[in-house]
Scaffold this active site. Structure first.
Site, mmCIF file in Angstrom:
data_model
loop_
_atom_site.group_PDB
_atom_site.id
_atom_site.type_symbol
_atom_site.label_atom_id
_atom_site.label_comp_id
_atom_site.label_asym_id
_atom_site.label_seq_id
_atom_site.Cartn_x
_atom_site.Cartn_y
_atom_site.Cartn_z
ATOM 1 N N HIS A 60 0.807 -1.224 -0.085
ATOM 2 C CA HIS A 60 0.107 -0.113 0.027
ATOM 3 C C HIS A 60 0.842 1.258 -0.030
ATOM 4 O O HIS A 60 1.605 1.451 0.914
ATOM 5 C CB HIS A 60 -0.968 0.170 1.294
ATOM 6 C CG HIS A 60 -1.951 -1.113 1.359
ATOM 7 N ND1 HIS A 60 -3.145 -0.929 0.495
ATOM 8 C CD2 HIS A 60 -1.711 -2.423 1.931
ATOM 9 C CE1 HIS A 60 -3.808 -2.486 1.073
ATOM 10 N NE2 HIS A 60 -2.844 -3.030 1.672
ATOM 11 N N ARG A 62 -0.178 4.525 -0.792
ATOM 12 C CA ARG A 62 -1.165 5.401 -0.226
ATOM 13 C C ARG A 62 -1.618 6.741 -1.215
ATOM 14 O O ARG A 62 -2.033 7.652 -0.731
ATOM 15 C CB ARG A 62 -0.733 5.996 1.041
ATOM 16 C CG ARG A 62 -0.511 4.869 2.317
ATOM 17 C CD ARG A 62 -1.643 4.005 2.529
ATOM 18 N NE ARG A 62 -1.704 3.086 3.615
ATOM 19 C CZ ARG A 62 -2.237 2.196 4.118
ATOM 20 N NH1 ARG A 62 -3.440 1.831 3.363
ATOM 21 N NH2 ARG A 62 -2.170 1.630 5.214
ATOM 22 N N ASN A 92 -6.808 0.705 -2.969
ATOM 23 C CA ASN A 92 -7.460 1.553 -1.997
ATOM 24 C C ASN A 92 -7.040 2.858 -1.782
ATOM 25 O O ASN A 92 -6.248 3.134 -0.638
ATOM 26 C CB ASN A 92 -7.654 0.592 -0.749
ATOM 27 C CG ASN A 92 -6.261 0.186 -0.239
ATOM 28 O OD1 ASN A 92 -5.351 0.121 -1.023
ATOM 29 N ND2 ASN A 92 -6.449 -0.149 1.306
ATOM 30 N N ASP A 150 -8.778 -4.638 -2.282
ATOM 31 C CA ASP A 150 -8.045 -4.945 -1.272
ATOM 32 C C ASP A 150 -8.472 -3.928 0.163
ATOM 33 O O ASP A 150 -8.623 -2.764 -0.138
ATOM 34 C CB ASP A 150 -6.483 -4.974 -1.349
ATOM 35 C CG ASP A 150 -5.756 -5.399 0.124
ATOM 36 O OD1 ASP A 150 -6.281 -6.614 0.632
ATOM 37 O OD2 ASP A 150 -5.241 -4.666 0.603
ATOM 38 N N HIS A 230 -3.250 -12.356 1.965
ATOM 39 C CA HIS A 230 -2.750 -12.522 3.459
ATOM 40 C C HIS A 230 -3.745 -13.686 4.437
ATOM 41 O O HIS A 230 -4.557 -13.487 5.266
ATOM 42 C CB HIS A 230 -3.036 -11.479 4.202
ATOM 43 C CG HIS A 230 -4.450 -10.353 3.809
ATOM 44 N ND1 HIS A 230 -5.749 -10.792 3.737
ATOM 45 C CD2 HIS A 230 -4.344 -9.161 3.485
ATOM 46 C CE1 HIS A 230 -6.305 -9.909 3.419
ATOM 47 N NE2 HIS A 230 -5.773 -8.899 3.228
ATOM 48 N N ASN A 276 -5.098 -6.447 9.806
ATOM 49 C CA ASN A 276 -6.318 -7.244 9.316
ATOM 50 C C ASN A 276 -5.862 -7.973 8.227
ATOM 51 O O ASN A 276 -5.213 -7.482 7.331
ATOM 52 C CB ASN A 276 -7.162 -6.236 8.853
ATOM 53 C CG ASN A 276 -8.526 -6.785 8.575
ATOM 54 O OD1 ASN A 276 -8.809 -7.896 8.665
ATOM 55 N ND2 ASN A 276 -9.284 -6.047 7.875
ATOM 56 N N ASP A 303 2.026 -7.180 2.327
ATOM 57 C CA ASP A 303 0.615 -6.331 3.078
ATOM 58 C C ASP A 303 1.427 -5.035 3.669
ATOM 59 O O ASP A 303 0.803 -4.646 4.662
ATOM 60 C CB ASP A 303 -0.141 -7.133 3.796
ATOM 61 C CG ASP A 303 -1.544 -6.217 3.841
ATOM 62 O OD1 ASP A 303 -1.698 -5.236 3.288
ATOM 63 O OD2 ASP A 303 -2.143 -6.793 4.805
ATOM 64 N N HIS A 307 1.034 3.717 8.421
ATOM 65 C CA HIS A 307 0.029 4.756 8.943
ATOM 66 C C HIS A 307 0.861 5.719 9.550
ATOM 67 O O HIS A 307 2.061 5.511 9.967
ATOM 68 C CB HIS A 307 -0.961 4.172 10.014
ATOM 69 C CG HIS A 307 -1.983 3.368 9.067
ATOM 70 N ND1 HIS A 307 -3.130 3.581 8.602
ATOM 71 C CD2 HIS A 307 -1.984 1.732 9.415
ATOM 72 C CE1 HIS A 307 -3.564 2.465 8.237
ATOM 73 N NE2 HIS A 307 -3.144 1.310 8.752
#
Length: 426
Positions: A60, A62, A92, A150, A230, A276, A303, A307
């Site tokens: 990811h 972002r 995403n 995802d 995952h 998750n 994955d 953050h």
């Protein structure tokens, strides 16, 4: 442009100790005591190990939409620092790449901002949450490697069935986040003794396996390449193992954190352990390891989910799901799996490079004359401590900070160009 890597231990099924000559981004020669071309840049490996560049099919980055967490530039730099030369980014984002215009812009930015190869998944449905399918033929032509929602499981069975039909028609994979929202029931940690001890709402393991059973049935009916993201439970492993025996075109990944940790390792209400799917039981973790060895799990993917510090501060109840992994995955797995004797270095390379490249049709994951010069140089002999102050990712959300490991990446070359070099080495 020419580069000569000298005195390296070249890993792989045809491994040797010697030199690699790179010309125009590809491996031109391999052997002992290669002559140094007059115009070549020389990298003195001095006994470091050279591996095929690692391949991560689940990151990811972002951008666009959440650049306070990560950007394509910082995410790709972090991946290179971890030894990755090819990654596949999830959709995403904001805006979601669910149309040709936004996908085309994102593919172009991946190419311009990254020093490694960044492939892109497009959305299965518009906005990730609707039941309206995107235009798979047009999106593949615009650069989509496959299709994923995802972060959100596709809740409607008919939507997933039609998505699989559409993806199969254009020979593209469906890459599934597997999660039945009704069975998650606002949980934040694996349901079980740890959740009860901490007083936290649990996520039932069947939230994964129930939807996976549905998807495998649909994949069998449609013939699509179905990739399970995952995987985290023993039941899921059993479902995939049985599906493969029936000839279902399914591949599966496991993450380093689900292979190395279970909910028994969670020290308390510490959001660095919130992810998750959640960390499951020891039984589940051991089943994942067995699944790697017998081929039920095809590959390891990080994955990588950065953050901000604020988003990972406080309780499981309020913090964001996810941890970073690009800069720690190889060293953690090499230390825990290879140095312990549980698997060989070549097996780890298969799971982290060769097999993901083969599953997604990527020209990567091998060291051979004519192959792309996507290479990772590592020091396998000296211990070091994982220190997030050295990371290139914007995200520092990891429970592995401070761990002592082996397998430091010294340099990463993508198409023969240095994408990362450890300061003061080589």
């Amino acid at each position: 442009m020419k580069t000569l890597i000298k005195h390296a231990i070249v890993a792989g099924p045809n491994g040797f100790t010697g030199d690699l000559l790179i010309e125009d981004g590809r491996i031109a020669a391999m052997g002992s005591h290669l002559a140094t071309p007059a115009d070549a840049t020389v990298i003195e490996a001095a006994g470091a190990t050279v591996m095929p560049g690692l391949v991560d099919v689940h990151v990811h980055f972002r951008e666009p939409g959440f650049t306070q967490k990560e950007t394509i530039k910082t995410g790709a730099a972090a991946a290179a620092h971890g030894g990755y030369t090819t990654v596949v980014a999830m959709p995403n984002l904001d805006p979601v790449p669910d149309n040709v215009t936004d996908l085309t812009a994102l593919v172009a930015k991946n190419a311009s901002d990254a020093m490694i190869h960044v492939e892109q998944f497009a959305a299965i449905t518009t906005g990730l949450r609707s039941t309206d399918l995107t235009d798979y033929a047009a999106m593949k032509a615009a650069g989509a490697l496959g299709f994923s929602n995802d972060g959100v499981g596709v809740q409607d069975a008919a939507t997933m069935y039609h998505a699989m039909q559409g993806a199969a028609a254009v020979d593209a994979p469906i890459v599934a986040h597997i999660e039945d929202n009704g069975l998650v029931n606002h949980g934040v940690i694996n349901a079980g003794p740890k959740a009860q001890a901490l007083g936290l709402p649990g996520i039932n393991h069947v939230s994964e396996s129930a939807q996976l059973a549905r998807d495998l049935t649909l994949a069998e009916a449609t013939g699509v390449h179905y990739h399970a993201c995952h995987i985290s439970t023993k039941q899921s492993i059993e479902l995939i193992r049985d599906a493969k025996k029936r000839g279902v075109n399914v591949t599966a990944e496991a993450t380093p954190h689900h292979l190395l940790l279970d909910d028994g390792h969670i020290p308390g209400d510490d959001a660095m352990f919130k992810m998750n799917p959640p960390l499951r039981s020891e039984m589940d973790r051991l089943a994942l390891m067995d699944g790697l060895l017998d081929g039920t799990i095809d590959m390891i993917a990080t994955d990588h989910a950065p953050h901000t510090a604020a988003e990972k501060t406080g309780s499981f109840k309020d913090a964001a799901f996810g941890i970073v992994g690009s800069e720690t995955a190889f060293a953690l797995l090499y230390t825990s799996f290879v140095r312990s004797g549980w698997c060989t270095l070549n097996q780890l390379i298969d799971w982290m490079s060769t097999k993901p490249a083969a599953a997604f049709g990527l020209d990567a994951g091998r060291i051979a004359i004519g192959a792309p010069a996507d290479l990772t140089l590592v020091d396998l002999d000296h211990a070091y401590q994982i220190d997030d102050a050295t990371w290139l990712s914007k995200g520092h959300n990891s429970p592995f900070i401070g761990h002592t490991v082996y397998g430091k990446v010294l340099a990463t070359l993508a198409a023969g160009q240095l994408a990362y070099q450890e300061e003061g080495t080589l």
